[in-house]
Motif scaffolding. Structure first.
Motif, short mmCIF file in Angstrom:
data_model
loop_
_atom_site.label_atom_id
_atom_site.label_comp_id
_atom_site.label_asym_id
_atom_site.label_seq_id
_atom_site.Cartn_x
_atom_site.Cartn_y
_atom_site.Cartn_z
N PHE A 1 -4.20 -3.04 -8.17
CA PHE A 1 -4.32 -3.55 -6.96
C PHE A 1 -5.29 -2.11 -6.40
O PHE A 1 -5.69 -2.18 -4.93
CB PHE A 1 -3.08 -1.72 -6.12
CG PHE A 1 -2.70 -1.69 -5.21
CD1 PHE A 1 -1.81 -2.72 -4.60
CD2 PHE A 1 -2.42 -0.38 -4.69
CE1 PHE A 1 -1.91 -2.70 -3.20
CE2 PHE A 1 -2.62 -0.78 -3.01
CZ PHE A 1 -2.05 -1.46 -2.56
N PHE B 1 1.94 1.64 -3.64
CA PHE B 1 1.33 1.80 -4.63
C PHE B 1 0.17 3.02 -4.89
O PHE B 1 0.40 4.47 -5.37
CB PHE B 1 0.24 0.77 -4.88
CG PHE B 1 0.86 -0.34 -6.24
CD1 PHE B 1 0.73 -0.50 -6.90
CD2 PHE B 1 1.61 -1.13 -5.08
CE1 PHE B 1 0.87 -1.55 -7.63
CE2 PHE B 1 1.99 -2.48 -5.92
CZ PHE B 1 2.17 -2.32 -7.01
N GLU C 1 0.85 -1.17 -0.20
CA GLU C 1 -0.07 0.54 -0.21
C GLU C 1 1.07 1.09 0.49
O GLU C 1 0.84 2.36 -0.86
CB GLU C 1 -0.70 0.27 1.42
CG GLU C 1 -2.39 0.93 1.08
CD GLU C 1 -1.64 2.05 1.32
OE1 GLU C 1 -2.43 3.23 1.33
OE2 GLU C 1 -0.83 2.18 2.39
N ASP D 1 -7.72 -3.14 -3.45
CA ASP D 1 -7.52 -1.96 -1.70
C ASP D 1 -8.97 -1.53 -1.89
O ASP D 1 -9.86 -2.06 0.03
CB ASP D 1 -6.92 -0.90 -2.59
CG ASP D 1 -7.12 0.30 -1.11
OD1 ASP D 1 -6.26 -0.12 -0.49
OD2 ASP D 1 -8.31 0.87 -1.33
N CYS E 1 0.82 -8.05 -8.41
CA CYS E 1 1.12 -6.97 -8.26
C CYS E 1 2.77 -7.01 -7.44
O CYS E 1 3.70 -5.96 -7.64
CB CYS E 1 -0.03 -5.91 -7.14
SG CYS E 1 -0.85 -5.51 -7.56
N LEU F 1 -2.97 -9.81 -5.28
CA LEU F 1 -1.72 -8.57 -5.18
C LEU F 1 -0.20 -9.21 -4.85
O LEU F 1 0.51 -8.79 -5.67
CB LEU F 1 -1.93 -9.12 -3.32
CG LEU F 1 -3.02 -8.43 -2.49
CD1 LEU F 1 -3.07 -8.13 -0.86
CD2 LEU F 1 -2.60 -6.78 -3.14
#
Length: 574
Positions: free
Chosen positions: A362, A350, A347, A366, A405, A402
């Motif tokens: 993402f 990004f 977090e 989120d 990512c 995730l």
């Protein structure tokens, strides 16, 4: 005339007295007949020696003796009254042989059976106790049996009666009581199988059936006496009662385990803490994961151990519900734990706008993660999470996204490390911080010492846009020949810094060697960094030592070295 009247009166009184005597005599004869009948009935129904062998007959005999004793007491009162009337009229005292014989016989029997009556009275006090209360106090029954065992040893037949039958009867009664005590002692070890602490209502019904108790027997009204009455069934069905208790105990254990799970499900909650994201927004995230996994693992082990019980099938449906819940919780929480760790890791990266190509991916994760955590915060019970439909598939999808990512991020980091290999000296978090804040002097200062062993910090220009020099841990400043411009392409300017560091030190070393030749082998240490001074001196020493060995001038070289050493020790550097 008066004398005639008196004679008539006396004659009348004598006639009345004679009439009363006849009435008294008639009453006596009637009473005697009644006593004879009582005697005959008594002789017919009086307790016999053989009655002592049967418990039921013993109790009936005791009742008969008590009833006859009351009847005889009433007759004895009538006897006393008749004797008194006979004395009043000067009549010869009558005989009541039949009544006296029955009275004496009852007295003798009462003496013999009185021991049994006392024994029965004490026993009855115990048998009236309700079984639920008394079952934890069966030691009182053991004490009762032990006390009577001792009492029977102390009781001996009366010696001076002159009647062998009484002695024999007393002995027989003692034997009878002793036999009953022995019979009770046989079942006292078996009473534990009818205590029933672990028995459910269904088990109690089965227990009543085994003990052949009357239909409609209720546990609330069950007494110790009811248990004693069933002692033949207890003795003959001991193994069956034992199996019933084992089954009941096993089922009780399973029932308690499932109840424990229900209580855990009702009280177990997530422990939450605040996480502040890059936009300074708070999110509730889960903490104490280890405790959660331990609790779930313990409960799964508990359920697994229940399956080993032969009586598990009766609770299989309820156990399967919990097995399914715990399975879902275990799977989902492990996945959610990985998601939360990756989220907290990614977090900040990004959130600062890194990897634009992966931003949409993402942001979707989120959004879903925040929704799940918001739901957990509003309903923190673990069981609620297990009841959410399709949660497992959603979490797997989030974890996969995730993972993609993070894979893209790892590829970026690997690319940066391949450009500037010194990035391998630091972890991903430090590298990400450097990449994200490549122009921040504070961040640069904190990580440079990890990338370069000799650089503790650097010196910036006033605008913090160029690096002018480098400092050691001791604060020694080495100005760079060429200043390094700080750009967002951190790996490029760090490569330039590494190259310029080597170039600067190389030039300094050459200059130091040249200066040392001008001063007869002495390096001007106040002019150069200590590292360069030491290296230059080592080079000079080696060169001059080789030359002295070739020319055979080691003594002279030794003298020169001592002079140089003395000069070095007298140098004062500010």
């Amino acid at each position: 005339k008066f004398e005639s009247m008196m004679d008539s009166h006396i004659e009348m009184i004598n006639d009345q007295k004679d009439s009363l005597k006849k009435n008294i005599q008639t009453r006596y004869e009637t009473f005697a007949n009644e006593c004879e009948k009582v005697k005959l009935r008594w002789q017919q129904f009086r307790p016999r020696e053989q009655d002592m062998e049967d418990e039921k007959k013993c109790r009936e005999s005791l009742k008969l003796v008590r009833d006859k004793e009351k009847e005889i007491q009433d007759l004895m009162k009538q006897k006393e009254k008749i004797i008194e009337e006979f004395k009043l009229f000067g009549m010869t005292e009558p005989s009541f042989q039949d009544l006296d014989e029955v009275s004496n016989d009852i007295a003798q029997i009462k003496n013999v059976w009185g021991v049994y009556e006392e024994y029965q009275q004490e026993l009855n006090e115990l048998t009236k106790e309700d079984w639920i209360t008394f079952r934890s106090k069966t030691y009182r029954f053991d004490e009762f049996l032990s006390n009577w065992q001792e009492k029977l040893k102390q009781i001996s037949p009366v010696a001076d009666t002159g009647k062998a039958s009484k002695k024999t009867s007393t002995t027989n009664m003692n034997v009878r009581i002793q036999q009953e005590i022995d019979n009770y002692r046989l079942i006292t070890p078996l009473l534990k199988w009818v205590r029933g602490e672990a028995l459910s209502p269904d088990h109690w019904l089965e227990l009543f059936r085994i003990l052949k108790m009357p239909r409609g027997t209720m546990l609330e009204k069950l007494t110790f006496g009811d248990i004693l009455k069933a002692r033949p069934e207890i003795a003959s069905n001991a193994e069956q009662l034992k199996d019933l208790n084992v089954r009941a105990q096993s089922e009780h254990t399973i029932r308690e385990a499932l109840k424990e799970l229900e209580n855990w499900g009702a009280s177990a909650q997530f422990s939450l803490t605040d996480y502040v994201d890059t936009k300074q927004q708070k999110i509730q995230i889960i903490k104490d994961w280890k405790d959660l996994f331990t609790q779930i693992g313990d409960n799964q082990s508990l359920l697994s151990s229940l399956k080993d019980s032969p009586y598990y099938k009766n609770f299989e449906s309820q156990a399967q519900i919990w097995e399914q819940r715990l399975g879902i919780l275990d799977e989902c929480l492990h996945t959610l734990n990985q998601i939360q760790r990756k989220f907290v890791y990614l977090e900040p990266i990004f959130g600062r706008g890194a990897l634009p190509k992966e931003q949409s991916r993402f942001r979707e994760v989120d959004k879903e993660f925040r929704e799940i955590m918001s739901e957990i915060a509003s309903k923190p019970r673990l069981v609620v999470l297990a009841q959410r439909k399709d949660l497992s598939n959603l979490l797997k999808s989030m974890l996969d996204q995730l993972g993609r990512c993070q894979k893209a991020l790892n590829e970026l980091l690997e690319e940066k490390r391949s450009i500037f290999p010194r990035f391998y000296f630091i972890g991903d978090d430090d590298l990400l911080e450097i990449l994200g804040q490549a122009t921040n002097p504070t961040v640069i200062q904190s990580h440079l010492k990890k990338l370069f062993a000799g650089i503790h910090s650097v010196r910036f220009d006033e605008a913090n846009q160029h690096i002018l020099g480098m400092r050691s841990l001791d604060g020694e400043l080495v100005p760079l020949i060429k200043k390094i411009r700080i750009t967002t392409s951190v790996e490029e300017w760090l490569k330039q810094l590494a190259k310029e560091m080597v170039t600067t030190l190389q030039n300094l070393l050459l200059n130091a060697l040249q200066d040392s030749k001008k001063q007869i082998g002495q390096v001007p240490v106040e002019k150069y960094p200590s590292q360069i001074s030491c290296l230059a001196e080592s080079i000079n020493f080696t060169e001059r030592c080789e030359e002295a060995i070739k020319n055979g001038q080691l003594d002279k070289f030794h003298t020169d070295i001592q002079q140089v050493l003395e000069k070095y020790t007298n140098v004062h550097i500010d």
